[in-house]
Motif scaffolding. Structure first.
Motif, PDB file in Angstrom:
ATOM      1  N   ASP A  26       0.774  -1.347   0.016  1.00 48.95           N
ATOM      2  CA  ASP A  26      -0.014   0.070  -0.057  1.00 48.95           C
ATOM      3  C   ASP A  26       0.909   1.081   0.075  1.00 48.95           C
ATOM      4  O   ASP A  26       1.787   1.386   0.834  1.00 48.95           O
ATOM      5  N   GLU A  27       0.651   1.927  -0.946  1.00 52.50           N
ATOM      6  CA  GLU A  27       1.534   3.345  -0.956  1.00 52.50           C
ATOM      7  C   GLU A  27       0.847   4.501  -0.392  1.00 52.50           C
ATOM      8  O   GLU A  27       1.374   5.647  -0.521  1.00 52.50           O
ATOM      9  N   HIS A  28      -0.236   4.173   0.391  1.00 54.77           N
ATOM     10  CA  HIS A  28      -0.948   5.422   0.867  1.00 54.77           C
ATOM     11  C   HIS A  28      -0.947   5.204   2.379  1.00 54.77           C
ATOM     12  O   HIS A  28      -2.102   5.551   3.020  1.00 54.77           O
ATOM     13  N   GLY A  29      -0.070   4.651   3.052  1.00 54.13           N
ATOM     14  CA  GLY A  29       0.095   4.504   4.571  1.00 54.13           C
ATOM     15  C   GLY A  29       0.171   5.933   5.142  1.00 54.13           C
ATOM     16  O   GLY A  29       0.196   6.998   4.660  1.00 54.13           O
ATOM     17  N   PRO A  30       0.143   5.791   6.504  1.00 53.02           N
ATOM     18  CA  PRO A  30       0.166   7.033   7.486  1.00 53.02           C
ATOM     19  C   PRO A  30       1.515   7.996   7.207  1.00 53.02           C
ATOM     20  O   PRO A  30       1.522   9.029   7.390  1.00 53.02           O
ATOM     21  N   ASP A  31       2.506   7.107   6.707  1.00 51.44           N
ATOM     22  CA  ASP A  31       3.850   8.037   6.571  1.00 51.44           C
ATOM     23  C   ASP A  31       3.940   8.462   5.183  1.00 51.44           C
ATOM     24  O   ASP A  31       4.945   9.042   4.614  1.00 51.44           O
ATOM     25  N   ALA A  32       2.853   8.342   4.502  1.00 52.57           N
ATOM     26  CA  ALA A  32       2.885   8.614   2.892  1.00 52.57           C
ATOM     27  C   ALA A  32       2.916   9.963   2.823  1.00 52.57           C
ATOM     28  O   ALA A  32       2.367  10.829   3.582  1.00 52.57           O
ATOM     29  N   PRO A  33       3.724  10.750   1.529  1.00 50.37           N
ATOM     30  CA  PRO A  33       3.837  12.108   1.589  1.00 50.37           C
ATOM     31  C   PRO A  33       2.338  12.684   1.490  1.00 50.37           C
ATOM     32  O   PRO A  33       1.456  11.958   0.608  1.00 50.37           O
ATOM     33  N   THR A  34       2.203  14.059   1.743  1.00 47.25           N
ATOM     34  CA  THR A  34       1.018  14.610   1.164  1.00 47.25           C
ATOM     35  C   THR A  34       0.898  15.118  -0.318  1.00 47.25           C
ATOM     36  O   THR A  34       1.861  15.414  -0.613  1.00 47.25           O
ATOM     37  N   ALA A  35      -0.191  15.227  -0.709  1.00 44.97           N
ATOM     38  CA  ALA A  35      -0.389  15.541  -2.104  1.00 44.97           C
ATOM     39  C   ALA A  35       0.111  16.924  -2.324  1.00 44.97           C
ATOM     40  O   ALA A  35       0.628  17.224  -3.514  1.00 44.97           O
ATOM     41  N   GLU A  36      -0.039  17.782  -1.531  1.00 43.93           N
ATOM     42  CA  GLU A  36       0.216  19.163  -1.704  1.00 43.93           C
ATOM     43  C   GLU A  36       1.769  19.456  -1.872  1.00 43.93           C
ATOM     44  O   GLU A  36       2.211  20.162  -2.620  1.00 43.93           O
ATOM     45  N   HIS A  37       2.546  18.509  -1.304  1.00 46.62           N
ATOM     46  CA  HIS A  37       4.035  18.690  -1.408  1.00 46.62           C
ATOM     47  C   HIS A  37       4.760  17.850  -2.565  1.00 46.62           C
ATOM     48  O   HIS A  37       5.608  18.113  -2.731  1.00 46.62           O
ATOM     49  N   HIS A  38       3.974  16.539  -2.690  1.00 48.89           N
ATOM     50  CA  HIS A  38       4.489  15.525  -3.682  1.00 48.89           C
ATOM     51  C   HIS A  38       3.433  15.177  -4.768  1.00 48.89           C
ATOM     52  O   HIS A  38       2.474  14.421  -4.217  1.00 48.89           O
ATOM     53  N   PRO A  39       3.342  15.848  -5.640  1.00 45.62           N
ATOM     54  CA  PRO A  39       2.180  15.618  -6.722  1.00 45.62           C
ATOM     55  C   PRO A  39       2.257  14.037  -6.990  1.00 45.62           C
ATOM     56  O   PRO A  39       3.021  13.541  -7.063  1.00 45.62           O
ATOM     57  N   ASP A  40       0.955  13.735  -7.318  1.00 40.80           N
ATOM     58  CA  ASP A  40       0.839  12.257  -7.697  1.00 40.80           C
ATOM     59  C   ASP A  40       1.598  11.911  -9.004  1.00 40.80           C
ATOM     60  O   ASP A  40       1.013  12.524 -10.197  1.00 40.80           O
ATOM     61  N   GLN A  41       2.537  11.336  -9.026  1.00 42.38           N
ATOM     62  CA  GLN A  41       3.302  11.099 -10.380  1.00 42.38           C
ATOM     63  C   GLN A  41       2.448  10.173 -11.347  1.00 42.38           C
ATOM     64  O   GLN A  41       2.561  10.120 -12.647  1.00 42.38           O
ATOM     65  N   ASP A  42       1.259   9.268 -10.780  1.00 41.14           N
ATOM     66  CA  ASP A  42       0.412   8.656 -11.716  1.00 41.14           C
ATOM     67  C   ASP A  42      -0.547   9.178 -12.195  1.00 41.14           C
ATOM     68  O   ASP A  42      -1.163   8.893 -13.237  1.00 41.14           O
ATOM     69  N   LEU A  43      -0.853  10.519 -11.921  1.00 38.42           N
ATOM     70  CA  LEU A  43      -1.911  11.306 -12.349  1.00 38.42           C
ATOM     71  C   LEU A  43      -2.114  11.394 -13.496  1.00 38.42           C
ATOM     72  O   LEU A  43      -3.115  11.060 -14.395  1.00 38.42           O
ATOM     73  N   PRO A  44      -1.109  12.078 -14.440  1.00 42.54           N
ATOM     74  CA  PRO A  44      -1.173  12.208 -15.794  1.00 42.54           C
ATOM     75  C   PRO A  44      -1.297  10.848 -16.622  1.00 42.54           C
ATOM     76  O   PRO A  44      -1.746  10.833 -17.615  1.00 42.54           O
ATOM     77  N   LEU A  45      -0.627   9.738 -15.993  1.00 44.10           N
ATOM     78  CA  LEU A  45      -0.486   8.617 -16.665  1.00 44.10           C
ATOM     79  C   LEU A  45      -1.852   7.733 -16.820  1.00 44.10           C
ATOM     80  O   LEU A  45      -2.368   7.297 -17.491  1.00 44.10           O
ATOM     81  N   ARG A  46      -2.531   7.966 -15.389  1.00 47.71           N
ATOM     82  CA  ARG A  46      -3.676   7.428 -15.462  1.00 47.71           C
ATOM     83  C   ARG A  46      -4.752   8.275 -16.291  1.00 47.71           C
ATOM     84  O   ARG A  46      -5.714   7.630 -16.909  1.00 47.71           O
ATOM     85  N   THR A  47      -4.569   9.383 -16.212  1.00 48.99           N
ATOM     86  CA  THR A  47      -5.463  10.572 -16.916  1.00 48.99           C
ATOM     87  C   THR A  47      -5.477   9.874 -18.553  1.00 48.99           C
ATOM     88  O   THR A  47      -6.498   9.954 -19.178  1.00 48.99           O
ATOM     89  N   ARG A  48      -4.249   9.880 -19.066  1.00 47.41           N
ATOM     90  CA  ARG A  48      -4.161   9.408 -20.361  1.00 47.41           C
ATOM     91  C   ARG A  48      -4.651   8.100 -20.857  1.00 47.41           C
ATOM     92  O   ARG A  48      -5.340   7.767 -21.843  1.00 47.41           O
ATOM     93  N   ALA A  49      -4.471   7.327 -19.647  1.00 47.94           N
ATOM     94  CA  ALA A  49      -5.007   5.787 -20.130  1.00 47.94           C
ATOM     95  C   ALA A  49      -6.358   5.755 -19.924  1.00 47.94           C
ATOM     96  O   ALA A  49      -7.070   5.082 -20.545  1.00 47.94           O
ATOM     97  N   VAL A  50      -7.050   6.506 -19.142  1.00 48.81           N
ATOM     98  CA  VAL A  50      -8.495   6.641 -18.985  1.00 48.81           C
ATOM     99  C   VAL A  50      -9.173   7.294 -20.182  1.00 48.81           C
ATOM    100  O   VAL A  50     -10.109   6.876 -20.937  1.00 48.81           O
ATOM    101  N   ALA A  51      -8.420   8.062 -20.958  1.00 45.55           N
ATOM    102  CA  ALA A  51      -8.908   8.688 -22.218  1.00 45.55           C
ATOM    103  C   ALA A  51      -8.889   7.679 -23.247  1.00 45.55           C
ATOM    104  O   ALA A  51     -10.041   7.502 -24.096  1.00 45.55           O
ATOM    105  N   ALA A  52      -7.774   6.967 -23.379  1.00 45.88           N
ATOM    106  CA  ALA A  52      -7.864   5.866 -24.348  1.00 45.88           C
ATOM    107  C   ALA A  52      -8.735   4.736 -24.110  1.00 45.88           C
ATOM    108  O   ALA A  52      -9.307   4.168 -25.213  1.00 45.88           O
TER     109      ALA A  52
END
Length: 374
Positions: A26-52
């Protein structure tokens, strides 16, 4: 002949004996960095895959409404699987982004400045997919495009992309497009280029200067060892199956798959050696999950082996990087196609647990779930 002679038994569950550390956590445990400081690297990849995926779904709807009536059952079944792909790929996306969008809009949204690699070519729109042949070609191209983002994806998303790509390759094949999915060929760990020596000095003795490959990261090496162990077991299992397949196409297919697993085994050994890791040797023998005594059970064993290999390779995709990840994704796809040919029950997300299944990867014990198509 290929019948086994080894006596020491080791359960064939080697095919699923590894829950790799990197790919299944699980990559989202209590010690995971917050989205405000560490943008989700998967977001553009997922968005592109959803479009296809949206473009594919629109294509299925277009074909089902017109020329696809004769293959309606197959098309509807595959469309449902593509819808499951979309649901899995959209997890974690903002609501507006995860909603159905056109390919052009989502591709633009997938590429904020500096946040992702250059996007893959935009998929064909649903309106442009007007025939079964065009739909098959779109499935194959989309399966290829999924792999372009493997290296940039997190372990969890990489597993998903490899699984969806393998399912898309099977979709294309069932619709009549047997062209290759553009996965990079298996390759050893690249060596660093040799540096030109400075005039008047002796050549450096470092690994980089001598062309020695860099060592494999520990997680990638563990994944490659797991894949190698699974291929050792698969070679043994196919040796048994081939002994019970009749002369003709069944035995020819079994022999072809046997040799393919030998080649894949050898590729993992080469990759491990090139990365400075000694390959694990095969066991003296393996105990089968059920008795093989005729053509039917031989076909069931082949389907069983390939299905279990998809789980192994999905985990290796998550654990590995670079050539390990690419090689595992290609092996996952090959096992999906072979499993289908041997009559295994299809899965929307091969190698991954069903959405409602939170248990660990299945073992090879018990009866096979596939019926041979022989």
């Amino acid at each position: 002949m290929l019948s086994p002679t080894r006596r020491t038994v080791l359960f064939l569950g080697a095919l699923t004996g590894v829950q790799l550390l990197c790919g299944c956590t699980d990559e989202h445990g209590p010690d995971a960095p917050t989205a405000e400081h560490h943008p989700d690297q998967d977001l553009p990849l997922r968005t592109r895959a959803v479009a296809a995926t949206d473009a594919l779904l629109a294509g299925y709807d277009t074909v089902l409404a017109g020329p696809g009536a004769a293959q309606g059952d197959l098309l509807r079944r595959q469309r449902e699987e593509v819808a499951q792909h979309r649901s899995a790929l959209a997890q974690g996306l903002p609501a507006a982004t995860g909603a159905t969008t056109t390919g052009a809009t989502a591709t633009a949204a997938a590429s904020p400045t500096g946040s992702a690699p250059a996007p893959a070519p935009a998929p064909a729109s649903g309106a442009a997919i007007g025939t079964v042949a065009a739909l098959a070609a779109a499935e194959r191209q989309t399966a290829t495009d999924r792999l372009a983002d493997l290296d940039a994806a997190s372990p969890a998303l990489a597993r998903l992309l490899a699984s969806v790509s393998a399912a898309g390759a099977l979709h294309a094949t069932r619709l009549g497009d047997t062209g290759p999915v553009g996965a990079p060929a298996a390759s050893p760990v690249p060596s660093a280029p040799a540096a030109a020596p400075t005039p008047g000095t002796a050549p450096a003795a470092s690994g980089a200067a001598s062309g020695t490959p860099a060592p494999l990261p520990s997680a990638a090496a563990a994944g490659a060892q797991s894949a190698l162990a699974a291929e050792h077991a698969a070679v043994y299992g196919y040796g048994v199956a081939c002994a019970f397949l009749p002369v003709g196409r069944p035995r020819d297919d079994g022999r072809t798959d046997y040799l393919a697993h030998q080649a894949r085994r050898d590729a993992w050994e080469r990759l491990l050696r090139s990365g400075g890791t000694g390959p694990t040797a095969a066991a003296a023998g393996y105990r089968l999950p059920f008795a093989v005594k005729d053509q039917a059970t031989a076909g069931q064993l082949a389907a069983h082996i390939e299905t279990r290999l998809t789980t192994v390779y999905a985990d290796v995709v998550g654990a590995g990087t670079g050539p390990v990840r690419l090689q595992a994704a290609g092996a996952l796809r090959e096992s999906v196609l072979r499993a289908a040919r041997w009559g295994a029950a299809p899965s929307a997300l091969p190698g991954l647990p069903a959405p409602a299944d939170t248990s660990a990867s299945p073992s090879l014990s018990g009866s096979p779930s596939a019926s041979p198509s022989r």
